[in-house]
Motif scaffolding. Structure first.
Motif, PDB file in Angstrom:
ATOM      1  N   ARG A  99       7.393  50.961  74.502  1.00 24.31           N
ATOM      2  CA  ARG A  99       7.716  49.754  73.737  1.00 24.31           C
ATOM      3  C   ARG A  99       7.209  48.505  74.463  1.00 24.31           C
ATOM      4  O   ARG A  99       6.594  47.630  73.862  1.00 24.31           O
ATOM      5  CB  ARG A  99       9.223  49.670  73.508  1.00 24.31           C
ATOM      6  N   LEU A 100       7.457  48.438  75.773  1.00 25.98           N
ATOM      7  CA  LEU A 100       6.989  47.304  76.569  1.00 25.98           C
ATOM      8  C   LEU A 100       5.470  47.217  76.539  1.00 25.98           C
ATOM      9  O   LEU A 100       4.893  46.143  76.313  1.00 25.98           O
ATOM     10  CB  LEU A 100       7.479  47.435  78.007  1.00 25.98           C
ATOM     11  N   THR A 101       4.811  48.344  76.730  1.00 21.88           N
ATOM     12  CA  THR A 101       3.349  48.372  76.719  1.00 21.88           C
ATOM     13  C   THR A 101       2.803  47.954  75.355  1.00 21.88           C
ATOM     14  O   THR A 101       1.833  47.195  75.271  1.00 21.88           O
ATOM     15  CB  THR A 101       2.841  49.771  77.094  1.00 21.88           C
ATOM     16  N   VAL A 149       4.201  45.963  73.059  1.00 23.15           N
ATOM     17  CA  VAL A 149       4.394  44.523  72.847  1.00 23.15           C
ATOM     18  C   VAL A 149       3.385  43.727  73.659  1.00 23.15           C
ATOM     19  O   VAL A 149       2.750  42.787  73.141  1.00 23.15           O
ATOM     20  CB  VAL A 149       5.837  44.115  73.204  1.00 23.15           C
ATOM     21  N   LEU A 150       3.184  44.101  74.903  1.00 26.78           N
ATOM     22  CA  LEU A 150       2.246  43.358  75.748  1.00 26.78           C
ATOM     23  C   LEU A 150       0.800  43.555  75.290  1.00 26.78           C
ATOM     24  O   LEU A 150      -0.008  42.618  75.360  1.00 26.78           O
ATOM     25  CB  LEU A 150       2.425  43.754  77.217  1.00 26.78           C
ATOM     26  N   LEU A 151       0.464  44.738  74.793  1.00 28.25           N
ATOM     27  CA  LEU A 151      -0.877  44.941  74.239  1.00 28.25           C
ATOM     28  C   LEU A 151      -1.088  44.137  72.962  1.00 28.25           C
ATOM     29  O   LEU A 151      -2.187  43.635  72.708  1.00 28.25           O
ATOM     30  CB  LEU A 151      -1.128  46.422  73.968  1.00 28.25           C
ATOM     31  N   ALA A 152      -0.039  43.981  72.165  1.00 22.77           N
ATOM     32  CA  ALA A 152      -0.136  43.146  70.963  1.00 22.77           C
ATOM     33  C   ALA A 152      -0.386  41.691  71.352  1.00 22.77           C
ATOM     34  O   ALA A 152      -1.213  41.008  70.729  1.00 22.77           O
ATOM     35  CB  ALA A 152       1.132  43.273  70.127  1.00 22.77           C
ATOM     36  N   ILE A 153       0.296  41.212  72.386  1.00 23.00           N
ATOM     37  CA  ILE A 153       0.056  39.849  72.876  1.00 23.00           C
ATOM     38  C   ILE A 153      -1.377  39.724  73.362  1.00 23.00           C
ATOM     39  O   ILE A 153      -2.069  38.743  73.057  1.00 23.00           O
ATOM     40  CB  ILE A 153       1.066  39.493  73.977  1.00 23.00           C
ATOM     41  N   TRP A 154      -1.848  40.704  74.123  1.00 19.53           N
ATOM     42  CA  TRP A 154      -3.231  40.682  74.616  1.00 19.53           C
ATOM     43  C   TRP A 154      -4.212  40.636  73.454  1.00 19.53           C
ATOM     44  O   TRP A 154      -5.185  39.888  73.480  1.00 19.53           O
ATOM     45  CB  TRP A 154      -3.477  41.925  75.478  1.00 19.53           C
ATOM     46  N   PHE A 155      -3.968  41.448  72.426  1.00 23.25           N
ATOM     47  CA  PHE A 155      -4.858  41.485  71.267  1.00 23.25           C
ATOM     48  C   PHE A 155      -4.911  40.126  70.567  1.00 23.25           C
ATOM     49  O   PHE A 155      -5.991  39.637  70.225  1.00 23.25           O
ATOM     50  CB  PHE A 155      -4.400  42.563  70.285  1.00 23.25           C
ATOM     51  N   TYR A 208       4.822  42.564  83.142  1.00 25.29           N
ATOM     52  CA  TYR A 208       4.804  44.029  83.121  1.00 25.29           C
ATOM     53  C   TYR A 208       5.239  44.600  84.467  1.00 25.29           C
ATOM     54  O   TYR A 208       6.071  45.514  84.521  1.00 25.29           O
ATOM     55  CB  TYR A 208       3.416  44.549  82.752  1.00 25.29           C
ATOM     56  N   ALA A 209       4.681  44.083  85.549  1.00 24.05           N
ATOM     57  CA  ALA A 209       5.029  44.580  86.883  1.00 24.05           C
ATOM     58  C   ALA A 209       6.507  44.352  87.178  1.00 24.05           C
ATOM     59  O   ALA A 209       7.202  45.247  87.686  1.00 24.05           O
ATOM     60  CB  ALA A 209       4.161  43.910  87.936  1.00 24.05           C
ATOM     61  N   GLN A 256      11.983  46.845  87.420  1.00 30.60           N
ATOM     62  CA  GLN A 256      13.387  46.892  87.015  1.00 30.60           C
ATOM     63  C   GLN A 256      13.724  48.224  86.364  1.00 30.60           C
ATOM     64  O   GLN A 256      14.759  48.831  86.674  1.00 30.60           O
ATOM     65  CB  GLN A 256      13.702  45.749  86.046  1.00 30.60           C
ATOM     66  N   LEU A 257      12.865  48.683  85.452  1.00 29.96           N
ATOM     67  CA  LEU A 257      13.105  49.966  84.794  1.00 29.96           C
ATOM     68  C   LEU A 257      13.063  51.117  85.792  1.00 29.96           C
ATOM     69  O   LEU A 257      13.878  52.041  85.715  1.00 29.96           O
ATOM     70  CB  LEU A 257      12.077  50.210  83.689  1.00 29.96           C
TER      71      LEU A 257
END
Length: 87
Positions: free
Chosen positions: A16-18, A20-26, A69-70, A75-76
């Motif tokens: 899920r995190l990946t 969302v962050l890939l959508a932001i990058w896109f 992300y890092a 935390q996870l």
């Protein structure tokens, strides 16, 4: 290896995190360029928005995405006991 519910939950949060962050990058990489003419009506720091994003803004967002992300994965990892700690 059989995955436990804890492993599945960890993997689900990671995906899920990946996503969302890939959508932001896109959006930062492709959508801003696709709509550059329309976005140039706005100015940021005295520059047309699309120019600013191409020259500096996207780089700032990329660094922020990597930092987040890092931080979140650390935390996870600690939450689920898979961190590379100071044993």
């Amino acid at each position: 290896m059989q995955l436990t519910d804890k492993h599945r939950e960890y993997w689900s949060k990671n995906l899920r995190l990946t996503s969302v962050l890939l959508a932001i990058w896109f959006v930062v990489t492709f959508v801003v360029i696709w709509y550059a003419r329309d976005l140039n009506e706005f100015t940021l720091a005295g520059f047309p928005f699309a120019f600013y994003m191409g020259a500096q803004g996207s780089l700032i967002i990329y660094v922020a995405v990597i930092w987040y992300y890092a931080r979140r994965m650390n935390q996870l990892d600690q939450e689920y006991g898979v961190h590379e700690g100071d044993d």
